[in-house]
Scaffold this motif. Structure first.
Motif, short mmCIF file in Angstrom:
data_model
loop_
_atom_site.label_atom_id
_atom_site.label_comp_id
_atom_site.label_asym_id
_atom_site.label_seq_id
_atom_site.Cartn_x
_atom_site.Cartn_y
_atom_site.Cartn_z
N ARG A 9 0.84 -1.21 0.00
CA ARG A 9 0.00 0.00 0.00
C ARG A 9 0.87 1.25 0.00
O ARG A 9 0.60 2.21 -0.75
CB ARG A 9 -0.95 -0.03 1.21
N ALA A 10 1.92 1.23 0.81
CA ALA A 10 2.80 2.40 0.86
C ALA A 10 3.46 2.62 -0.50
O ALA A 10 3.68 3.75 -0.93
CB ALA A 10 3.86 2.21 1.94
N ALA A 11 3.74 1.53 -1.22
CA ALA A 11 4.44 1.65 -2.50
C ALA A 11 3.52 2.12 -3.63
O ALA A 11 3.96 2.82 -4.53
CB ALA A 11 5.06 0.30 -2.88
N VAL A 12 2.24 1.72 -3.59
CA VAL A 12 1.36 2.05 -4.74
C VAL A 12 0.46 3.26 -4.46
O VAL A 12 -0.15 3.80 -5.38
CB VAL A 12 0.47 0.85 -5.16
N GLY A 13 0.35 3.65 -3.20
CA GLY A 13 -0.51 4.80 -2.88
C GLY A 13 -1.93 4.37 -2.56
O GLY A 13 -2.32 3.23 -2.82
N LYS A 14 -2.69 5.31 -2.01
CA LYS A 14 -4.04 5.00 -1.51
C LYS A 14 -5.04 4.72 -2.63
O LYS A 14 -6.03 4.03 -2.43
CB LYS A 14 -4.56 6.18 -0.70
N ASP A 15 -4.79 5.32 -3.82
CA ASP A 15 -5.81 5.26 -4.86
C ASP A 15 -5.65 4.06 -5.80
O ASP A 15 -6.39 3.94 -6.76
CB ASP A 15 -5.76 6.56 -5.68
N PHE A 16 -4.69 3.18 -5.55
CA PHE A 16 -4.48 2.04 -6.46
C PHE A 16 -5.13 0.79 -5.87
O PHE A 16 -5.07 0.56 -4.66
CB PHE A 16 -2.98 1.82 -6.66
#
Ligand SMILES: Cc1cc2nc3c(=O)[nH]c(=O)nc-3n(C[C@H](O)[C@H](O)[C@H](O)COP(=O)(O)O)c2cc1C
Length: 471
Positions: free
Chosen positions: A219-226
């Motif tokens: 989650r930290a790597a792809v961001g909240k919106d992915f």
């Protein structure tokens, strides 16, 4: 029907939005992996054309085969990887071609087999890494599995995170972390495999910690919106089939929890925890290891699995002994023996998926043994989507036919599971000759699935009439 009394809308053709991603219907192609990539794990035009065939057939979305996140794994050879930056290039080039024409969404599944690594160019010590030490005759090629160190665990977590970032960079619609299939995360979750007594094992919460750390890092790597999903086994059923259980030395399985593995009550709690961690969807299957009868119900493809065991026998003493054992008795007898505990069944994981769906708010995708409209409609009364693999390999146009209520023009998947047994040795396709008029016709149909040039117009573009499966 008059306009005042329209036909009730059928769920399977209805659109669904998960996060920012809109699926045009409720049918997904479940992961199907095979030898259609380059030796370095980058995807090819054959891979792209294989995937595109399902988009043409009308699925709302495709979940890829398991892309490896660990750069030392080329296992099985010619399966895809997303472990290095250079893997992004071809994926980024091909994804638009799969998705755009038909508005199909594409989710990349990421995973690390750990000790369940099936094959390798050379035997590698790291291919035996797992939650803890142990022995498993059926899965993986290394003689014994070995407990990972703290540093190796942290490295594995960061492999998932970097791989997920690359999935986003390549332009996919989402990422699915596989916590099923007997792969590394599943090895940590399964009390029959994870016997650690440190921060990563010893209680259900501690066994869950590896998955939780992977989800957080992804989650930290792809961001909240992915879109981030998790493929979860609703129950381990360690004792099924019995033959594999014996192969894991049952005297290590004394406490009941270790014998059967995690059950549905435990997995429901894990599902809730995943929701709290911000996971966008759950993809429900069951059983431990691939193949297993709760995941791919049907026959155990003994001859094809023997073919695979023979192809990796050079890798270790265990692999060699395992291959030799498959030749000690008449094939018919071994086929009967290895089929104990395997049976044909529809919608095998629906009850478990419904239990999980009742506990969570996030969308639940159910998988395993779907190909008939009534089963799919029944599943969609509670679950949000249905994913299919073998039925679509037999008939990629099935989604469109189901939605339009058209009769199928090709024979249904018989769940012989020969495709499962051949996934690491042969081109992807249907190997059930009873569905074809001749072996040549079956050959042509398999090759049509594996063309670098797709389906151009012209005389050799499609399988010949004789190659089409008989209705
Ligand atoms: C040839 C083949 C390859 C598969 N490869 C994968 C894979 O790479 N990753 C995965 O999670 N599941 C894989 N599966 C499992 C399917 O995604 C699916 O869970 C299983 O086939 C049950 O669904 P079905 O009854 O609709 O076929 C594979 C299945 C088949 C038949």
């Amino acid at each position: 029907m008059s306009d005042l009394h329209p036909m009730p809308a059928e769920v399977l053709g209805q659109a669904l939005t998960i996060g920012n991603v809109n699926f045009k219907n409720r049918l997904l192609r479940s992961s199907v992996g095979g030898r259609n990539c380059n030796y370095d794990g980058s995807v090819t035009d054959v891979w792209k054309n294989f995937e595109k065939r399902f988009a043409q057939g009308g699925v709302g979305g495709i979940i890829s085969t398991t892309f490896h996140v660990n750069q030392s794994r080329l296992a099985p050879l010619q399966y895809p990887s997303i472990a290095l930056q250079r893997h992004v290039f071809a994926l980024k080039k091909f994804l638009p071609e799969i998705r755009e024409e038909h508005g199909t969404r594409y989710i990349v599944q990421i995973g690390d087999p750990g000790y369940a690594t099936y094959s390798s160019l050379f035997p590698e010590d790291t291919d035996g890494l797992s939650a803890s030490d142990g022995f498993d005759f059926a899965f993986g090629y290394t003689n014994r599995r070995r407990a990972m160190s703290q540093a190796q665990i942290q490295e594995a977590i960061s492999n998932y995170a970097s791989a997920a970032a690359r999935v986003r960079e390549a332009g996919a619609d989402g990422v699915e972390i596989t916590a099923a299939k007997g792969y590394l995360i599943h090895q940590f979750l399964n009390p029959g495999i994870n016997a650690r007594d440190d921060d990563w094992g010893g209680s259900a919460d501690k066994r869950f910690r590896f998955l939780a750390c992977v989800v957080d890092a992804v989650r930290a790597a792809v961001g909240k919106d992915f879109l981030v999903g998790v493929r979860l086994s609703a129950a381990d059923h360690n004792q099924d089939p019995r033959l594999l259980w014996w192969g894991r030395l049952p005297w290590h399985f004394k406490p009941e929890e270790r014998r059967s593995g995690s059950g549905i009550d435990q997995m429901r709690k894990h599902a809730l925890a995943l929701q709290d961690l911000g996971v966008d969807f759950l993809h429900i299957t069951a059983g431990y290891g691939f193949p297993n009868p709760h995941d791919v119900p049907g026959r155990f493809p003994f001859e094809e699995v023997r073919m695979f065991f023979d192809s990796v026998r050079h890798l270790s003493a265990k692999a060699s002994a395992r291959a030799a054992l498959t030749h000690v008795a008449p094939t018919a007898w071994l086929d009967w023996l290895t089929n104990i505990g395997w049976k044909e069944a529809n919608a095998v994981n629906l009850d478990s998926a419904n239990i999980i769906k009742a506990a969570v708010r996030i969308p639940v995708i159910v998988n395993g043994g779907f190909q008939d409209r009534p089963d799919i409609e029944r599943a969609l009364q509670a679950c949000d989507m249905v994913s299919m693999a073998r039925a679509l390999m037999a008939d990629p146009d099935l989604p469109r036919r189901l939605i339009r209520r058209e009769a199928s023009q090709v024979p249904r998947c018989t769940r012989c599971n020969k495709c499962v047994g051949r996934t690491a040795t042969s081109p992807l396709g249907c190997y059930d000759q009873s569905r074809f008029p001749s072996q040549q016709a079956m050959f042509e149909a398999i090759m049509a699935f594996n063309r670098p040039d797709g389906a151009p117009s012209g005389s050799d573009a499609q399988p010949s009439e004789a190659a089409l499966p008989q209705a």
